[in-house]
Scaffold this active site. Structure first.
Site, PDB file in Angstrom:
ATOM      1  N   TYR A  78       0.833  -1.202   0.000  1.00 15.18           N
ATOM      2  CA  TYR A  78       0.000   0.000   0.000  1.00 15.18           C
ATOM      3  C   TYR A  78       0.865   1.249   0.000  1.00 15.18           C
ATOM      4  CZ  TYR A  78      -3.726  -3.249   1.389  1.00 15.18           C
ATOM      5  OH  TYR A  78      -4.627  -4.276   1.439  1.00 15.18           O
ATOM      6  N   GLU A  84     -19.903   1.042  21.005  1.00 16.65           N
ATOM      7  CA  GLU A  84     -20.899   1.378  19.977  1.00 16.65           C
ATOM      8  C   GLU A  84     -21.362   2.831  20.038  1.00 16.65           C
ATOM      9  OE1 GLU A  84     -23.604  -1.794  20.823  1.00 16.65           O
ATOM     10  OE2 GLU A  84     -22.799  -3.051  19.219  1.00 16.65           O
TER      11      GLU A  84
END
Ligand SMILES: [Zn+2]
Ligand SMILES: [Zn+2]
Length: 412
Positions: free
Chosen positions: A316, A392
């Site tokens: 990458y 969350e």
């Protein structure tokens, strides 16, 4: 977008937040390895179709691309989420922990969303829902990129951002900007780490085959010793970063991870195999280090009468945040997350294939903290750990970030 003033970000409803949490838990219980995101892709595609988006599937194997056209003319903005999980057996005690398994390199392994890509997918599904609901106020076009194989395609396969682009992701509809988010344990829930310019390193794998000539360990002069030569190559390679690269430009790393050779104490073998990784924050330095590594290995080997064959497997590129785009969108980040929760991120020596998009069009990639308030992010189980835990409460922030990037970019 006069209706949505710059200091008044779009917020998602409690219902949509709950929905995003439910998607995330479902995805967490059904993690899939790179290039095998079949169920995930189906869930995503069904959702996008339900919202009335143009949907393309099987892009770069399992990728899904959704197009949402706003009611007014404006720019094209791409939002990206990666979908793959990792060969990690989950050790959390979450009620929705993964018990999934899959075949990886010929072995049955546990599979876990240990890098939080389940969060990314759920947030982008939520953003799609919110943006579709505001279609009449939307200026321009939104491209939703649900990308496979960020963690790397299985051996012998291609995948991820690079393959999506090769298959023409930006060919017909070129975005004016591309945005991405990565959740990580190194930040407190809802905190954002951003950085203008280089953020994450390039990552390139290299192999060096050192060829000598086998002989008896008692008579080294009868052959060519690849073990001593390999040791010299390893040592001389250390001078690439310390003596040959302009360190005022950007830091870099060359590390060896594999040294293999020999079968018995009194045999000097024919060959030694070395493998390692190169990390960079500057694309010119990167090209120079490739050259330096070849020169150093080949000439060191030649001085001992051995040969070194260097192979660099380019991974990458450097993940570079476009400075103008970063400056332009920073107020949005601060409005969504709260200015006190937004900080400049240090360089990260990990790599991201979001970098491929950002080489094509101006890109902005940020980190979203997911370690609960009161816990030390420095010691929280990191991404890729079997204990990786994502709070969350961060989902709302990430979803709103995607949504507001679209509106605020179109507005400027
Ligand atoms: Zn990862
Ligand atoms: Zn990741």
């Amino acid at each position: 977008m006069a209706a949505l003033a710059a200091d008044d970000p779009v917020r998602i409803s409690a219902e949509l937040e709950q929905q995003v949490i439910e998607w995330r838990r479902d995805l967490h219980q059904h993690p899939e390895l790179s290039n095998r995101e079949f169920r995930t892709a189906k869930v995503v595609a069904e959702h996008l179709r339900k919202l009335g988006l143009e949907v393309q599937t099987e892009v770069a194997h399992t990728g899904v691309v959704g197009i949402l056209k706003g009611a007014k003319p404006g720019p094209v903005v791409a939002l990206r989420a990666d979908m793959d999980a990792l060969p990690v057996t989950e050790k959390t005690d979450l009620p929705f922990k993964s018990t999934a398994t899959a075949e990886y390199r010929g072995e049955e392994v546990g599979v876990m969303h240990a890098c939080g890509h389940d969060m990314h997918v759920a947030m982008l599904m939520g953003a799609a829902e919110q943006l579709a609901a505001l279609q009449n106020e939307l200026a321009g076009t939104v491209m939703f990129i649900f990308q496979p194989a960020e963690e790397g395609a299985p051996k012998g396969e291609e995948g991820g951002a690079e393959l999506m682009l090769e298959q023409g992701l930006f060919a017909d509809l070129k975005p004016d900007a591309v945005f991405g988010i990565h959740v990580w344990s190194a930040g407190t829930t809802g905190h954002i780490g951003y950085r203008s310019g280089p953020l994450m390193a390039s990552s390139d794998r290299f192999e060096i085959n050192v060829k000598g000539r086998q002989t008896h360990g008692s008579r080294p002069w009868g052959g060519v010793d690849p073990i001593v030569t390999a040791a010299q190559i390893i040592n001389n390679t250390q001078t690439i970063i310390s003596r040959q690269v302009d360190i005022t430009k950007a830091p870099a790393v060359v590390s060896f991870g594999i040294v293999e050779g020999g079968v018995r104490n009194n045999i000097i073998p024919d060959e030694v195999y070395l493998e390692g990784t190169i990390r960079n924050f500057d694309m010119d330095n990167r090209a120079q280090i490739f050259e330096n590594l070849k020169t150093t290995a080949e000439h060191t080997a030649a001085s001992s009468g051995a040969e070194a064959h260097v192979h660099i497997d380019e991974g990458y590129p450097v993940t570079i945040n476009n400075p103008e785009l970063t400056a332009q969108m920073l107020p949005t980040i601060e409005q969504v997350a709260g200015a006190d929760k937004v900080k400049v991120n240090p360089l990260v020596t990990g790599a991201e294939d979001f970098s491929f998009y950002a080489l094509e069009v101006p890109g902005l990639f940020v980190f979203l903290g997911i370690t609960p308030e009161g816990q030390d992010p420095a010691t929280a189980p990191s991404n890729h750990s079997p204990y990786f835990y994502a709070d969350e409460d961060a989902l709302k922030v990430g979803t709103e970030l995607y949504v507001n990037w679209v509106f605020d970019y179109a507005e400027d």
